[in-house]
Scaffold this motif. Structure first.
Motif, short mmCIF file in Angstrom:
data_model
loop_
_atom_site.label_atom_id
_atom_site.label_comp_id
_atom_site.label_asym_id
_atom_site.label_seq_id
_atom_site.Cartn_x
_atom_site.Cartn_y
_atom_site.Cartn_z
N GLY A 233 0.81 -1.20 0.00
CA GLY A 233 0.00 0.00 0.00
C GLY A 233 0.85 1.26 0.00
N LYS A 234 0.18 2.39 0.18
CA LYS A 234 0.85 3.68 0.07
C LYS A 234 1.71 4.03 1.28
N ILE A 235 1.33 3.57 2.45
CA ILE A 235 2.09 3.90 3.66
C ILE A 235 3.07 2.76 3.92
N THR B 119 9.78 7.60 -3.41
CA THR B 119 9.42 9.01 -3.60
C THR B 119 10.47 9.97 -3.06
N PHE B 120 11.46 9.46 -2.35
CA PHE B 120 12.49 10.32 -1.76
C PHE B 120 13.52 10.68 -2.82
#
Length: 139
Positions: free
Chosen positions: A123-125, A133-134
């Motif tokens: 999932g996203k978390i 995304t960093f």
């Protein structure tokens, strides 16, 4: 909301297996005696310590969401054989059959949750998404 529910689900599944590892370590002597009682005597120490490694590593991977599929696979590799050996209600006496079948079905539900993590990912978390995304800026 879906991302939060994915995280909560991963936390709940991980807690089950962290506790299983903790219980196996704290009560190692009793766990090995139970393994013997169920006929698991082939390379018992290897299976015992391998199970603890699979439980801890799988739980961590599912919890943090990094390689959650691998973590779910490790947990499934432990959970399915244990369920079939320990909760084989079809072999139990009639007075034990009902309770063991309930435990068997609960374990099958946990297998379903692990399969969901295996197929859908974390999932996203998750740590994996954080790494993806960093961006590092050049100084």
């Amino acid at each position: 909301m879906k991302a939060i529910m994915d995280l909560i689900g991963r936390i709940c599944i991980s807690l089950i297996f962290f506790y299983e590892a903790y219980d196996s370590i704290v009560y190692a002597k009793a766990t090995k005696a139970l393994m013997t009682e169920y006929g698991v005597v082939w390379r018992q120490d290897l299976l015992f310590y391998g199970a603890i490694v699979a439980l801890v590593l799988g739980s961590i991977l599912v919890l943090i969401g990094y390689r959650a599929g691998l973590g779910a696979f490790l947990l499934l590799a432990y959970w399915i054989p244990v369920t079939l050996i320990v909760h084989s209600f079809w072999n139990d006496a009639p007075e034990l059959r009902r309770m063991e079948s309930i435990h068997f079905m609960k374990n099958i539900a946990i297998v379903g949750g692990l399969l969901s993590v295996l197929v859908n990912g974390s999932g996203k978390i998750s740590i994996r998404r954080l790494f993806a995304t960093f961006r590092v800026r050049n100084a």
